[in-house]
Design an enzyme around this catalytic site. Structure first.
Site, PDB file in Angstrom:
ATOM      1  CG  LEU A  65     -37.109  -0.466  75.665  1.00  0.00           C
ATOM      2  CD1 LEU A  65     -37.499   0.619  76.664  1.00  0.00           C
ATOM      3  CD2 LEU A  65     -36.581   0.169  74.384  1.00  0.00           C
ATOM      4  NE  ARG A  66     -34.129  -7.870  73.071  1.00  0.00           N
ATOM      5  CZ  ARG A  66     -35.067  -8.716  72.664  1.00  0.00           C
ATOM      6  NH1 ARG A  66     -36.006  -9.136  73.500  1.00  0.00           N
ATOM      7  NH2 ARG A  66     -35.080  -9.167  71.424  1.00  0.00           N
ATOM      8  CG  HIS A 181     -48.764 -10.534  71.155  1.00  0.00           C
ATOM      9  ND1 HIS A 181     -47.754 -10.076  70.342  1.00  0.00           N
ATOM     10  CD2 HIS A 181     -48.899  -9.611  72.142  1.00  0.00           C
ATOM     11  CE1 HIS A 181     -47.277  -8.936  70.823  1.00  0.00           C
ATOM     12  NE2 HIS A 181     -47.953  -8.634  71.916  1.00  0.00           N
ATOM     13  CG  ASP A 307     -42.638  -7.157  66.820  1.00  0.00           C
ATOM     14  OD1 ASP A 307     -42.538  -7.132  68.060  1.00  0.00           O
ATOM     15  OD2 ASP A 307     -42.782  -8.218  66.176  1.00  0.00           O
ATOM     16  CG  HIS A 311     -32.090 -10.823  68.862  1.00  0.00           C
ATOM     17  ND1 HIS A 311     -32.460 -11.359  70.070  1.00  0.00           N
ATOM     18  CD2 HIS A 311     -33.181 -10.919  68.065  1.00  0.00           C
ATOM     19  CE1 HIS A 311     -33.720 -11.768  70.009  1.00  0.00           C
ATOM     20  NE2 HIS A 311     -34.191 -11.501  68.814  1.00  0.00           N
TER      21      HIS A 311
END
Lengths: 429, 323
Positions: A65-66, A181, A307, A311
């Site tokens: 979500l930044r 991961h 995922d 950006h």
């Protein structure tokens, strides 16, 4: 609160094994009945959706979500709106924020911002090590108490295997799921696409398959040793899927997911230096893609996630190795999953299970079903409402998708969150 | 793949980014055009007025002497104005993005960018984002392509050998990191040579290199047997640090080209190297300076090939023919 009657739709609830044309009744933010209305029920609103599919709100195990820290890319508000428009009512946000989600204070910050926005439920994942640095454990018990759905170190390496072992054992102590991961940092090194024919041709540094399989094999051994509940994130190779399938068959407490784009794209999609196809783990071979599809069909991969990594435009405007990896993926999660049904990979209820009951099981959540008594988180989509992905009209602040121009038949028309209409394609009506 | 980007609908070269994607006839045209330019160097006034009033920008994000100077000479012999920008020490270290650097240069009315960059795909990126009137020539991008080097090598082979179809060509050395090798492999296969062999230890070969149409050899004696052309590649100093190769010494012992291991090649085999040479690593001095070596001819031919490519790309943008 609005009392709803959702009428005439094809109700699919994989958790209950329901797939039938019937009505759904909602009151006080919860589902109260399926089929016939309870005595004395008088709806405030009737949502007539003949021909449409009514299913549990989707659960996305990974959407960045930044916020906090990278608000130039996106915000909780912008991405929650994109999630709501995509039928996603619960999402897990990874701790790749600044500051990292490694203390209860940051968990609270994210949770409060998300509840203020209110368009989707946000479950933060906590960091497994402080600052994701791979050197010191986080206060996992406190993170759990603050509401973390699990702990993860993302793709940040934990080079010291003893520390990884301790991290798993500590998480197991508090019954926390570890989200792994699998990525061997020395083997990934500076790689940016799959190591294979395309990397050989383009002269790009490749990421070999063994970077994933070595990590999976090591992690499985540690899971067996610590008995931690573990979830493998974003598997990309046929070999890793085989290892996880064998571990599941042997009774280890492991689940796994892949992301939707891995089920549709391959290394060939990056063969024109397309930075929009720069993702981690990288797009692999057709053979890997087919194995991932089979694993989704047979349930070894019980979850498909987005995922989502929004950006700003500049992040992708450079030679491929210098660009930031990731796809803005919330809005293509459901359509790409449903395309698997068109492609004959699995049937519609099973496909929806990978977006609802599957991820709910990983989270140990009661969500992901339309069972009476549960919160009325509902996704309604029209299976015959064609649209084309257009970066100009994406709701996410991130326009970085390689699926621009793709045409999909199905489109979300309504999303309810706890009985509130948080998205209506044609307006609230 | 790059066909749409570098060749226009009329088949003209809008950019020169990669040998891959070009047809045999297009490679032959480049060599024929270079042939017509090679006599310019013999004139007392070494110039033709083809590109008068045009501005060519040498945009080098990575250090280079030979490639940059031959591009500069080529542009000058075509009467273009040339601007040398050593960007590795200017704009990008100040945080300016590649795209901003491009926009600034376009604002100065540049007509062509000659781009050298450490990342694979950089020239494609520049071509994709450059203004439509600007031509882009790839002077080496990461480990991906170095098409003018490959074409000057083809030109050199053609001058000595005439035909490509009967030739067996062996490429020795660091294939993994070599943009030169990748472009040579595409060019040689497009021109129809009998066989392309690569000779290196496994650590210096990309996996699945066979897919590019080469035979893989680990033994130099086997690899150069009956070869007509032997190309040695430069081994960067940082490859000798013990991670990919144990030592310079063992590399030379096993893969260094010497008169001894050249014995199995054809009697008239030629030896090539893109430069700069590490004597005693890729080949010994006797071989580098010996009668089979065409290494200095390669340098000379670099100017004609670059004149050819610059003029062809410029012509595709101005609508004029090169002749």
């Amino acid at each position: 609160m609005t009392r709803w009657q959702i009428s005439g739709g094809r109700v699919i609830d994989p958790a209950q094994g329901i797939d039938s044309v019937t009505d759904l009744f909602v009151a006080e933010g919860r589902i109260i009945a399926l089929g016939t209305a309870p005595d004395g029920f008088a709806p405030d609103r009737v949502l007539d959706v003949p021909g449409q599919v009514v299913c549990p709100g989707l659960i996305d195990l990974s959407a960045s979500l930044r916020e906090p820290g990278q608000e130039h890319k996106a915000s909780i508000a912008s991405e929650a709106a994109a999630a709501a428009a995509s039928g996603i009512t619960t999402l897990c946000c990874p701790p790749d924020t600044d500051p990292v989600i490694d203390t209860p204070a940051v968990v609270d910050l994210v949770s409060h911002r998300a509840s203020a926005v209110g368009l989707t439920r946000v479950h933060p994942l906590g960091a497994l090590t402080q600052g994701l640095g791979g050197e010191r454990l986080t206060e996992m018990a406190a993170l759990k108490a603050a509401g973390c759905a699990g702990v993860t170190n993302l793709l940040h390496p934990i080079r010291d295997t003893q520390l990884l072992r301790h991290a798993m054992a500590y998480a197991a102590t508090f019954d926390l799921t570890v989200f792994l991961h699998p990525d061997e940092p020395w083997l990934r090194a500076t790689g940016c696409i799959h190591e294979g024919e395309v990397s050989a041709r383009l002269g790009l540094t490749g990421i070999p398959e063994v970077a994933e399989t070595i990590a999976v094999a090591r992690d499985l051994a540690l899971i067996e040793h610590t008995r931690v509940r573990a979830h493998f994130c974003r598997l990309s190779t046929a070999a890793a899927v085989r290892l996880v399938a064998a571990a599941q068959a042997a009774g280890l407490p492991v689940t796994a997911d892949t992301c939707a784009h891995q089920l549709h794209l391959t290394e060939l999609d990056a063969s024109d230096f397309d930075s929009l196809c720069h993702v981690l783990p990288p797009l692999r071979t057709q053979r890997d893609r087919d194995a991932l599809r089979s694993a989704v069909a047979d349930g070894v991969l019980g979850v498909i996630c987005s995922d989502h990594q929004p950006h700003e435009a500049e992040a992708k405007l450079a030679p491929l190795p210098e660009t930031e990896p990731g796809i803005s993926a919330l809005e293509t999660l459901l359509p790409l999953t449903l395309r698997l049904v068109d492609d004959g990979v699995l049937d519609l209820p099973s496909a929806l299970a990978r977006l609802t009951a599957g991820p709910a099981a990983v989270l140990g959540s009661a969500a992901g079903t339309l069972a009476p008594g549960q919160l009325a988180d509902i996704c309604i989509f029209d299976p015959d409402r064609p649209w084309q992905v257009d970066t100009a009209t994406l709701r996410s602040r991130g326009r970085n998708t390689p699926f621009a121009g793709w045409e999909f038949a199905q489109r979300v028309t309504h999303t309810l969150l706890g009985g509130q209409l948080v998205f209506a394609l044609d307006g609230p009506g | 793949m790059s066909t749409g980007l570098q060749v226009d609908s009329a088949g003209r070269l809008r950019h020169f980014l990669d040998v891959a994607g070009l047809k045999r006839q297009q490679l032959v045209e480049i060599m024929d055009t270079a042939e017509s330019f090679s006599e310019v160097a013999d004139r007392s006034i070494k110039k033709v007025p083809l590109l008068r009033g045009k501005t060519v920008v040498n945009l080098f994000f990575e250090a280079s002497t030979r490639t940059r100077t031959t591009f500069e000479l080529a542009a000058k012999r075509l009467s273009a104005d040339i601007l040398n920008l050593d960007v590795s020490t200017s704009a990008t270290t100040k945080g300016e993005s590649l795209l901003d650097t491009l926009r600034n240069l376009e604002a100065m009315h540049a007509d062509m960018f000659v781009v050298r960059h450490a990342e694979s795909g950089a020239a494609h990126f520049v071509a994709r984002h450059a203004a439509p009137h600007v031509g882009v020539i790839n002077a080496g991008d990461g480990c991906h392509a170095h098409p003018t080097q490959a074409m000057l090598d083809m030109f050199t082979i053609r001058r000595v050998k005439g035909e490509f179809t009967p030739l067996t060509v062996a490429i020795v050395g660091d294939i993994l990191h070599s943009r030169v090798a990748r472009s040579q492999i595409h060019a040689l296969n497009t021109l129809g040579v009998r066989a392309v062999r690569v000779i290196a230890p496994q650590t210096l070969l990309p996996p699945q290199i066979e897919q590019l149409g080469v035979e893989v050899h680990h033994d130099i004696h086997e690899g150069v047997r009956d070869a007509d052309v032997i190309i040695t590649l430069r081994l960067q100093r940082e490859r000798m640090d013990g991670r990919l190769l144990p030592s310079k010494h063992e590399y030379f012992q096993l893969y260094g080209l010497t008169e001894t291991n050249l014995a199995t090649a054809k009697a008239d085999a030629i030896v090539m190297h893109p430069g700069p040479i590490n004597r005693g690593v890729e080949l010994d001095s006797g071989t580098a300076d010996g009668p089979r070596s065409v290494i200095l001819q390669q340098v000379t031919h670099g100017i004609a090939i670059r004149m050819a490519v610059i003029s062809m790309v410029m012509a595709a943008h101005t609508g004029e023919t090169t002749e």
